[in-house]
Design a protein around this motif. Structure first.
Motif, PDB file in Angstrom:
ATOM      1  N   ASN A 766       0.829  -1.210   0.000  1.00  7.98           N
ATOM      2  CA  ASN A 766       0.000   0.000   0.000  1.00  7.98           C
ATOM      3  C   ASN A 766       0.860   1.255   0.000  1.00  7.98           C
ATOM      4  O   ASN A 766       0.483   2.287  -0.573  1.00  7.98           O
ATOM      5  N   MET A 767       2.009   1.167   0.640  1.00  7.63           N
ATOM      6  CA  MET A 767       2.886   2.328   0.768  1.00  7.63           C
ATOM      7  C   MET A 767       3.677   2.601  -0.514  1.00  7.63           C
ATOM      8  O   MET A 767       3.842   3.751  -0.925  1.00  7.63           O
ATOM      9  N   TYR A 768       4.150   1.547  -1.198  1.00  7.17           N
ATOM     10  CA  TYR A 768       5.099   1.748  -2.293  1.00  7.17           C
ATOM     11  C   TYR A 768       4.581   1.342  -3.679  1.00  7.17           C
ATOM     12  O   TYR A 768       5.079   1.845  -4.686  1.00  7.17           O
ATOM     13  N   SER A 769       3.612   0.434  -3.759  1.00  5.35           N
ATOM     14  CA  SER A 769       3.217  -0.110  -5.060  1.00  5.35           C
ATOM     15  C   SER A 769       2.455   0.901  -5.906  1.00  5.35           C
ATOM     16  O   SER A 769       1.731   1.751  -5.382  1.00  5.35           O
ATOM     17  N   LYS A 770       2.594   0.768  -7.227  1.00  2.00           N
ATOM     18  CA  LYS A 770       1.804   1.576  -8.157  1.00  2.00           C
ATOM     19  C   LYS A 770       0.376   1.049  -8.269  1.00  2.00           C
ATOM     20  O   LYS A 770      -0.498   1.719  -8.806  1.00  2.00           O
ATOM     21  N   HIS A 771       0.167  -0.160  -7.801  1.00  2.00           N
ATOM     22  CA  HIS A 771      -1.109  -0.856  -8.001  1.00  2.00           C
ATOM     23  C   HIS A 771      -1.738  -1.224  -6.666  1.00  2.00           C
ATOM     24  O   HIS A 771      -1.096  -1.156  -5.619  1.00  2.00           O
ATOM     25  N   THR A 772      -2.991  -1.638  -6.743  1.00  2.00           N
ATOM     26  CA  THR A 772      -3.742  -2.013  -5.545  1.00  2.00           C
ATOM     27  C   THR A 772      -3.377  -3.422  -5.107  1.00  2.00           C
ATOM     28  O   THR A 772      -3.625  -4.382  -5.853  1.00  2.00           O
ATOM     29  N   PRO A 773      -2.779  -3.597  -3.925  1.00  2.00           N
ATOM     30  CA  PRO A 773      -2.457  -4.955  -3.469  1.00  2.00           C
ATOM     31  C   PRO A 773      -3.721  -5.718  -3.084  1.00  2.00           C
ATOM     32  O   PRO A 773      -4.737  -5.120  -2.719  1.00  2.00           O
ATOM     33  N   VAL A 774      -3.647  -7.042  -3.151  1.00  2.00           N
ATOM     34  CA  VAL A 774      -4.797  -7.861  -2.786  1.00  2.00           C
ATOM     35  C   VAL A 774      -4.314  -9.095  -2.023  1.00  2.00           C
ATOM     36  O   VAL A 774      -3.386  -9.781  -2.453  1.00  2.00           O
ATOM     37  N   ARG A 775      -4.950  -9.330  -0.883  1.00  2.00           N
ATOM     38  CA  ARG A 775      -4.689 -10.541  -0.110  1.00  2.00           C
ATOM     39  C   ARG A 775      -5.565 -11.658  -0.657  1.00  2.00           C
ATOM     40  O   ARG A 775      -6.783 -11.523  -0.760  1.00  2.00           O
ATOM     41  N   LEU A 776      -4.934 -12.777  -0.998  1.00  2.00           N
ATOM     42  CA  LEU A 776      -5.633 -13.888  -1.625  1.00  2.00           C
ATOM     43  C   LEU A 776      -5.669 -15.120  -0.730  1.00  2.00           C
ATOM     44  O   LEU A 776      -6.003 -16.217  -1.195  1.00  2.00           O
ATOM     45  N   THR A 777      -5.326 -14.942   0.533  1.00  2.00           N
ATOM     46  CA  THR A 777      -5.225 -16.062   1.464  1.00  2.00           C
ATOM     47  C   THR A 777      -6.513 -16.886   1.487  1.00  2.00           C
ATOM     48  O   THR A 777      -7.598 -16.345   1.704  1.00  2.00           O
ATOM     49  N   GLY A 778      -6.348 -18.193   1.248  1.00  2.00           N
ATOM     50  CA  GLY A 778      -7.493 -19.093   1.279  1.00  2.00           C
ATOM     51  C   GLY A 778      -7.856 -19.681  -0.062  1.00  2.00           C
ATOM     52  O   GLY A 778      -8.571 -20.683  -0.130  1.00  2.00           O
ATOM     53  N   ILE A 779      -7.370 -19.087  -1.173  1.00  2.00           N
ATOM     54  CA  ILE A 779      -7.665 -19.666  -2.479  1.00  2.00           C
ATOM     55  C   ILE A 779      -6.631 -20.745  -2.799  1.00  2.00           C
ATOM     56  O   ILE A 779      -5.615 -20.883  -2.125  1.00  2.00           O
ATOM     57  N   THR A 780      -6.890 -21.530  -3.819  1.00  2.00           N
ATOM     58  CA  THR A 780      -5.967 -22.597  -4.206  1.00  2.00           C
ATOM     59  C   THR A 780      -4.855 -22.039  -5.088  1.00  2.00           C
ATOM     60  O   THR A 780      -4.973 -20.947  -5.663  1.00  2.00           O
ATOM     61  N   LEU A 781      -3.771 -22.800  -5.220  1.00  2.00           N
ATOM     62  CA  LEU A 781      -2.692 -22.403  -6.128  1.00  2.00           C
ATOM     63  C   LEU A 781      -3.221 -22.276  -7.547  1.00  2.00           C
ATOM     64  O   LEU A 781      -2.864 -21.329  -8.271  1.00  2.00           O
ATOM     65  N   GLU A 782      -4.084 -23.206  -7.957  1.00  2.00           N
ATOM     66  CA  GLU A 782      -4.656 -23.163  -9.302  1.00  2.00           C
ATOM     67  C   GLU A 782      -5.360 -21.830  -9.551  1.00  2.00           C
ATOM     68  O   GLU A 782      -5.184 -21.215 -10.612  1.00  2.00           O
ATOM     69  N   ASP A 783      -6.146 -21.376  -8.599  1.00  2.00           N
ATOM     70  CA  ASP A 783      -6.843 -20.097  -8.759  1.00  2.00           C
ATOM     71  C   ASP A 783      -5.883 -18.914  -8.673  1.00  2.00           C
ATOM     72  O   ASP A 783      -6.064 -17.898  -9.347  1.00  2.00           O
ATOM     73  N   ALA A 784      -4.840 -19.035  -7.843  1.00  2.00           N
ATOM     74  CA  ALA A 784      -3.881 -17.939  -7.688  1.00  2.00           C
ATOM     75  C   ALA A 784      -3.079 -17.713  -8.965  1.00  2.00           C
ATOM     76  O   ALA A 784      -2.705 -16.575  -9.286  1.00  2.00           O
ATOM     77  N   LEU A 785      -2.837 -18.768  -9.736  1.00  2.00           N
ATOM     78  CA  LEU A 785      -2.026 -18.634 -10.954  1.00  2.00           C
ATOM     79  C   LEU A 785      -2.696 -17.774 -12.014  1.00  2.00           C
ATOM     80  O   LEU A 785      -2.053 -17.359 -12.987  1.00  2.00           O
ATOM     81  N   TYR A 786      -3.974 -17.481 -11.839  1.00  2.00           N
ATOM     82  CA  TYR A 786      -4.651 -16.516 -12.720  1.00  2.00           C
ATOM     83  C   TYR A 786      -3.878 -15.199 -12.760  1.00  2.00           C
ATOM     84  O   TYR A 786      -3.764 -14.568 -13.827  1.00  2.00           O
ATOM     85  N   PHE A 787      -3.341 -14.790 -11.626  1.00  2.00           N
ATOM     86  CA  PHE A 787      -2.636 -13.509 -11.562  1.00  2.00           C
ATOM     87  C   PHE A 787      -1.353 -13.542 -12.392  1.00  2.00           C
ATOM     88  O   PHE A 787      -1.007 -12.557 -13.047  1.00  2.00           O
ATOM     89  N   ALA A 839       0.967 -24.422   4.488  1.00  2.00           N
ATOM     90  CA  ALA A 839       1.281 -23.092   5.017  1.00  2.00           C
ATOM     91  C   ALA A 839       0.052 -22.202   5.102  1.00  2.00           C
ATOM     92  O   ALA A 839       0.149 -21.035   5.492  1.00  2.00           O
ATOM     93  N   GLY A 840      -1.135 -22.737   4.741  1.00  2.00           N
ATOM     94  CA  GLY A 840      -2.378 -21.970   4.852  1.00  2.00           C
ATOM     95  C   GLY A 840      -2.822 -21.302   3.575  1.00  2.00           C
ATOM     96  O   GLY A 840      -3.739 -20.479   3.590  1.00  2.00           O
ATOM     97  N   ASN A 841      -2.194 -21.643   2.430  1.00  2.00           N
ATOM     98  CA  ASN A 841      -2.529 -21.000   1.145  1.00  2.00           C
ATOM     99  C   ASN A 841      -2.531 -19.484   1.270  1.00  2.00           C
ATOM    100  O   ASN A 841      -3.522 -18.806   0.967  1.00  2.00           O
ATOM    101  N   VAL A 842      -1.398 -18.953   1.735  1.00  2.00           N
ATOM    102  CA  VAL A 842      -1.256 -17.505   1.904  1.00  2.00           C
ATOM    103  C   VAL A 842      -0.611 -16.931   0.646  1.00  2.00           C
ATOM    104  O   VAL A 842       0.567 -17.167   0.374  1.00  2.00           O
ATOM    105  N   PHE A 843      -1.403 -16.206  -0.145  1.00  2.00           N
ATOM    106  CA  PHE A 843      -0.932 -15.615  -1.396  1.00  2.00           C
ATOM    107  C   PHE A 843      -1.195 -14.111  -1.381  1.00  2.00           C
ATOM    108  O   PHE A 843      -2.206 -13.652  -0.841  1.00  2.00           O
ATOM    109  N   ILE A 844      -0.296 -13.349  -2.022  1.00  2.00           N
ATOM    110  CA  ILE A 844      -0.445 -11.897  -2.146  1.00  2.00           C
ATOM    111  C   ILE A 844      -0.078 -11.501  -3.569  1.00  2.00           C
ATOM    112  O   ILE A 844       0.927 -11.974  -4.112  1.00  2.00           O
ATOM    113  N   SER A 845      -0.895 -10.656  -4.188  1.00  2.00           N
ATOM    114  CA  SER A 845      -0.562 -10.108  -5.493  1.00  2.00           C
ATOM    115  C   SER A 845      -1.122  -8.689  -5.569  1.00  2.00           C
ATOM    116  O   SER A 845      -1.315  -8.048  -4.531  1.00  2.00           O
ATOM    117  N   TYR A 846      -1.416  -8.218  -6.768  1.00  2.00           N
ATOM    118  CA  TYR A 846      -1.983  -6.870  -6.911  1.00  2.00           C
ATOM    119  C   TYR A 846      -2.909  -6.836  -8.119  1.00  2.00           C
ATOM    120  O   TYR A 846      -2.933  -7.766  -8.938  1.00  2.00           O
TER     121      TYR A 846
END
Length: 849
Positions: A766-787, A839-846
Motif C-alpha cells: 500500500n505504501m510503495y506499489s503503483k497498483h492495488t495490493p490484494v490478499r488472496l489467502t485461502g484460495i488454491t494455487l490453481e486459482d492464484a495462478l490466474y494472476f 502453510a495456509g494457502n497464503v498468497f499476495i498479489s496486486y
C-alpha cells in the motif's frame, strides 16, 4: 320593526348557506390535498446494441445521471473497427440527439465523448452508428454511457461496457446459443444437441424450475409442456473473451398446464467456448418461474398456486388475529382478507396492458415492515423503479397501505446512485417502522432513523458492517457492535426500536467484545484479550475469542464457554447447534500463529416459531413439481378470491430524503455469477470461491477486476524476472519477495523500507506499489495462478515466516524465486500445491489499474 326582522332572517339564511357551502368546500379541499391515481404506465425508451449484424444487449433507461461505471449488466464486444450501432425504440418520446461517453471502468475518468443528431429510421426504430476514435486496449473493459435527449430536452441514460478484441467470435458464439435454444423446442430437432449435454444419473430431474447441463434430455427439452414464446429474445452478453463467452436469454412463455394457460418467466444462461474445430457448451442453466395468478387457486384445498419455481421462500406477515395476511411473490405485494375472501394487489410494477419486455425487468424487491389490526401495512420497495413517478430511478420507497381506502401513500423516497445489484448487497436486515412512525434503516454500513412526522434524519451508528448487526424483528430490537474493527470494539448496543432506548453490554478491562450471531431471541458474543489481537503477515487481523457468551436481550447470561488453550475464531448457528471454529495460539520465531484445531459444539434448546401459512408441493406428470401456498389451518376458501388493485396517492410535499454520501473505509469484493452479484465479502478469497464454483468474475468496490474463471492461460512466464538484475542478500525472504515485486513494477526500495517486523506485507505494498495490493489467502494455487497469467507475480508463504515469488507456470511446474536459496527454480505443481496448503494457502498479489 319588520325591516329588522327581515334583515335578521336574511342574515341567518346567508349564514346557514355559507356554512353549507364552505363545509362542502372544506370537505373537497381535504379530499384533494393529495392526488389519487393509478400508477403511470412505462414510458421510457428501450435501447439495443448491434454489432456484426447481431442484435444484443437490451438496455433499460435510467432517469438519473449515474457514473458510467456504476451499472455492470452487459458487455458489447468490439472488433478492430471499434464500431457499434444503437437501436432506439422511442415509445412516447421524440429523440433528437444522442451523446455518448467512454470512460475508464476503474476511476470513471473520461476518455472520449461525442454527439449524434442524424439518425436512420427503419420500422419505427431509430439507429445511430458509433465509432470510437480512442484506441482501446485489447481485453480491457471500458464504461460507456449513452444519453438520449428528446425534443423537450428530457435526458435518459443507458449504461453498458465495451471490450475490444481482434476477434471474439461473437457471431459464432451467438449462433451456437440461439441454435441450441431453438433446437430444444422440439425433441426431434434437439437430437443434434445431445452431444453438448453432460447428463448425470444422480441429477435432480423432478422439477422444471431448474435445469442444467447435467439434467436429462427430457427435462432440457421442456418435458411435457409446449412453450409458446411471447417476447422477442435478445441475447445479453455478460462476459466475453476470444475463447469463451457468457450469454443470458430472458423471456416470457405461455404454456397450457392441465388445460389452463399459465405464464412463466424464463432465464437461460450459456457459457460457450470457441475453437477452430467446433463450439463447446461449458455451462447451461435454465430457471423457470411461474407468474402468480389468483385464478389458479386451488379452492378445494384452500391454496394459492405458486406453480413451477425454485423459490420456496414466501415473505409474509399476518395480523394478530390471523385473519389478514400480506405476502410477496414475483416482487409483488398482496393483501388477503380471509374473512371476506378478498385479495388486493397492493403493489406491482406489472402493467395491466403489458408488453412483457418491460415487466420482466426484475431489479427491485419488496419488504413488508408491519401490519396493524385493521390490515394497514408499511412496506419498502427498493431497487430500479420500472414505472410510475420514479420511473428509471434507483432508490428506496417507503409506502403505507391504507386498507379502508384501498390506496397506498408514499412516505419516504431515498435516491441511490448505483445499481440494484449493489444496493441489495448493501442493505442490511434492519428495515423497521415503529408505532411512532419512525423508520429505521441499515444501509451502506450506517444505521439511520428517520422520523416521518418531524422529517428528522439521525445517524445512530456508522461503519457497522452487516455481520456486526443483529436484527430481532419479532422482539422489536436491533443489536450492534460499536465498531466493526475488532481492535477498537469495546461495547455492544441493544436498541428497543419502539421506544428508542439503548442499553449496552460493556467489555471488561483488557478485552474487546465481538458480536458473533443470534440464536432464537438470544445473542452470541465473545471477548478477546487485547494482547491476543494480531495482524498476520498478509495483513489479516485475527481476534481470537477467549470467552463466548449467550445472553438474553436483558443481559442475562444463559451460557458461558471457555476452554484453556483454545480460542474461537468463528461461530455458525445450525438449527439448534452452535458450531465453534477454534485455533490454538503459538509463537513461531517471534510471530503469533494460530493453527486450527477440531471444532466444538454447543447444543441449544430450539424454539420453533409457529407458521401461519405453509409452502407445500404437488407432483404431476405434466408440470412435475409445483408449489402451493396453504392458508391457515381451519380456513376454507369457498370460491376464487375477489381481486382489486390499489390506487396511489401522490403527496404534495417532497418525500425525498438524501443520505450523506457513504465513504467505504475498507475494500469489499463482489462475485458476479450468471450476470448478477451473489454476495458481498470482506475477503477476496471468499468471493473467488463463489465465482469459481459458478463460473463468474470478482470485482471490488472500486470496480477493479480481481479474478475471472476460465481465462487463465495454459502456461505463462513473466520473462522479465529471467533478465532482471536481482539477488537476495539475506534470509529475509518476505522482504526480498516484496522488493522483487516492486522492482518488477519499476520501483526500487531497500530491504529496510519493506521490513515486515512491525507492519504487514499488504501495508508495505500500500505504501510503495503503483497498483492495488490484494490478499488472496485461502484460495488454491490453481486459482492464484490466474494472476501470473494476467502478468502479475504472486508472493506465496511456504511457512509462517518464509515466502517465495511465483513468476511462471506450465502444465507440470511453477517457476519461483526462493530468496533463501537466492535462485530461481522450477517446482512441481503437486509438490508446491501441498507445500502452500500446509502453510495456509497464503498468497499476495496486486490488481490491474
Amino acid at each position: 320593526m319588520l325591516k329588522h326582522i327581515y334583515r335578521i332572517i336574511i342574515l341567518i339564511g346567508i349564514f346557514i348557506a355559507s356554512i353549507l357551502y364552505f363545509s362542502r368546500d372544506i370537505k373537497e379541499v381535504v379530499f384533494d390535498i393529495d392526488i389519487t391515481t393509478v400508477m403511470e404506465e412505462t414510458t421510457l425508451p428501450l435501447v439495443t446494441i448491434k454489432v456484426s449484424d447481431n442484435k444484443i444487449n437490451l438496455l433499460r433507461a435510467y432517469s438519473t445521471n449515474l457514473n458510467a461505471n456504476t451499472i455492470r449488466e452487459a458487455v458489447t464486444p468490439l472488433d478492430s473497427e471499434q464500431t457499434f450501432e444503437i437501436l432506439i425504440n422511442e415509445e412516447e418520446y421524440e429523440i433528437k440527439k444522442l451523446n455518448y461517453e467512454l470512460r475508464e471502468f476503474v476511476g470513471n475518468d473520461l476518455i472520449e465523448t461525442d454527439s449524434i443528431s442524424v439518425f436512420n429510421e427503419v420500422d419505427n426504430v431509430k439507429a445511430a452508428k458509433i465509432k470510437l476514435d480512442t484506441r482501446l486496449e485489447p481485453g480491457k473493459e471500458y464504461a460507456c454511457k449513452i444519453t438520449l435527449i428528446t425534443d423537450e430536452s428530457k435526458k435518459m441514460y443507458f449504461y453498458h461496457r465495451v471490450k475490444k478484441y481482434e476477434n471474439a467470435y461473437v457471431t459464432e458464439k451467438l449462433s451456437f446459443v440461439m441454435d441450441f435454444h431453438n433446437a430444444i423446442k422440439d425433441k426431434d430437432t434437439a437430437q443434434k444437441i445431445i452431444k453438448n449435454l453432460e447428463t448425470k444419473k444422480n441429477a435432480d430431474n423432478s422439477t422444471l424450475a431448474y435445469v442444467n447441463i447435467h439434467s436429462s434430455f427430457e427435462l432440457v427439452t421442456w418435458g411435457n409442456i409446449k412453450p409458446v414464446f411471447l417476447t422477442e429474445i435478445i441475447p445479453t452478453v455478460k462476459e466475453i473473451n476470444p475463447e469463451t463467452g457468457s450469454v443470458e436469454l430472458d423471456y416470457i412463455i405461455e404454456a397450457e398446464i392441465a388445460g389452463v394457460k399459465e405464464l412463466f418467466r424464463i432465464k437461460e444462461f450459456y457459457r460457450v467456448r470457441y475453437t477452430k474445430d467446433r463450439m463447446y457448451l461449458l455451462n447451461y442453466e435454465r430457471k423457470m418461474e411461474s407468474i402468480f395468478d389468483v385464478n389458479l387457486a386451488s379452492v378445494s384445498k384452500s391454496q394459492f398456486k405458486l406453480g413451477i419455481s425454485s423459490d420456496y421462500e414466501v415473505p409474509y406477515l399476518a395480523s394478530a388475529d390471523k385473519k389478514k395476511l400480506a405476502f410477496v411473490r414475483n416482487r409483488e405485494l398482496w393483501f388477503y382478507n380471509l374473512e371476506v375472501n378478498e385479495l388486493v394487489k397492493v403493489f406491482s410494477f406489472r402493467q395491466e396492458d403489458t408488453d412483457y419486455i418491460r415487466d420482466i425487468y426484475d431489479q427491485h424487491d419488496i419488504r413488508i415492515l408491519n401490519m396493524d389490526a385493521e390490515g394497514n401495512i408499511n412496506f419498502l420497495v427498493y431497487g430500479y423503479m420500472n414505472r410510475g413517478q420514479y420511473e428509471g430511478r434507483v432508490g428506496l420507497l417507503l409506502y403505507q397501505y391504507i386498507r379502508d381506502e384501498n390506496r397506498i401513500e408514499e412516505m419516504v423516497y431515498i435516491p441511490i446512485d448505483e445499481s440494484y445489484q449493489k444496493l441489495k448487497e448493501n442493505i442490511g436486515d434492519l428495515t423497521y417502522m415503529n408505532a411512532l412512525d419512525v423508520f429505521y434503516l441499515h444501509l451502506y454500513n450506517n444505521i439511520y432513523s428517520y422520523n416521518t412526522i418531524t422529517k428528522q434524519l439521525s445517524l445512530l451508528a456508522e461503519n457497522i458492517s452487516n455481520e456486526n448487526v443483529e436484527f430481532l424483528k419479532n422482539l422489536n430490537h436491533v443489536v450492534w457492535q460499536d465498531n466493526s474493527d475488532p481492535r477498537l470494539s469495546k461495547r455492544i448496543k441493544i436498541m428497543d426500536l419502539e421506544t428508542g432506548e439503548i442499553e449496552t453490554i460493556d467489555t471488561q478491562s483488557g478485552y474487546n467484545i465481538i458480536l458473533m450471531d443470534k440464536i432464537n431471541s438470544n445473542l452470541i458474543y465473545g471477548l478477546t484479550a487485547e494482547e491476543d489481537i494480531t495482524t498476520l503477515i498478509d495483513g489479516k487481523v485475527i481476534a481470537p475469542l477467549n470467552i463466548l457468551e449467550i445472553t438474553t436481550l436483558d443481559k442475562k447470561v444463559l451460557k458461558k464457554y471457555s476452554k484453556a488453550g483454545y480460542y474461537i475464531t468463528d461461530v455458525e448457528v445450525k438449527d439448534n447447534i452452535i458450531e465453534l471454529s477454534r485455533v490454538r495460539k503459538e509463537n513461531d520465531n517471534g510471530r503469533l500463529v494460530f493453527p486450527t484445531v477440531p471444532k466444538d459444539y454447543i447444543m441449544n434448546q430450539i424454539k420453533n416459531e409457529p407458521t401461519i401459512i405453509e409452502v407445500t408441493t404437488r407432483v404431476t406428470e405434466q408440470a412435475l413439481t409445483e408449489i402451493y401456498l396453504t392458508m391457515p389451518k381451519g380456513f376454507v376458501m369457498n370460491t376464487i378470491p375477489k381481486v382489486s388493485n390499489t390506487i396511489h396517492t401522490v403527496i404534495s410535499d417532497d418525500p425525498t430524503v438524501r443520505l450523506p454520501k457513504y465513504e467505504n473505509t475498507e475494500t469489499v469484493y463482489y462475485p458476479y455469477v450468471f450476470g448478477g452479484i451473489k454476495g458481498l465479502y470482506k475477503e477476496s478469497s471468499e468471493a473467488i470461491q463463489i465465482a469459481g464454483k459458478s463460473i463468474g468474475v470478482v470485482l471490488n468496490d472500486r470496480n477493479q477486476l480481481v479474478w475471472e474463471r476460465g481465462v487463465k492461460a495454459s502456461k505463462s512466464l513473466l520473462s522479465k524476472f529471467d533478465t532482471m538484475n536481482w539477488s537476495a542478500s539475506s534470509n529475509q525472504s518476505m522482504e526480498n519477495c516484496l522488493r522483487l515485486m516492486l522492482l518488477y513494477q519499476g520501483i526500487s526500495v531497500s530491504l529496510e523500507q519493506v521490513n515486515v517486523n512491525n507492519q504487514s506485507a499488504i501495508d508495505v505494498l500500500n505504501m510503495y506499489s503503483k497498483h492495488t495490493p490484494v490478499r488472496l489467502t485461502g484460495i488454491t494455487l490453481e486459482d492464484a495462478l490466474y494472476f501470473v497469467s494476467e502478468g502479475r507475480p504472486i508472493i506465496a508463504m511456504t511457512n509462517s515466516r518464509d515466502a517465495v515469488l511465483i513468476y511462471g507456470y506450465d502444465a507440470f511446474n511453477i517457476m519461483i524465486i526462493d530468496p533463501k536459496l537466492n535462485k530461481s527454480m522450477k517446482m512441481g505443481i503437486q509438490d508446491s500445491t501441498k507445500l502452500f496448503e500446509e502453510a495456509g494457502n497464503v498468497f499476495i498479489s496486486y490488481l490491474r489499474e
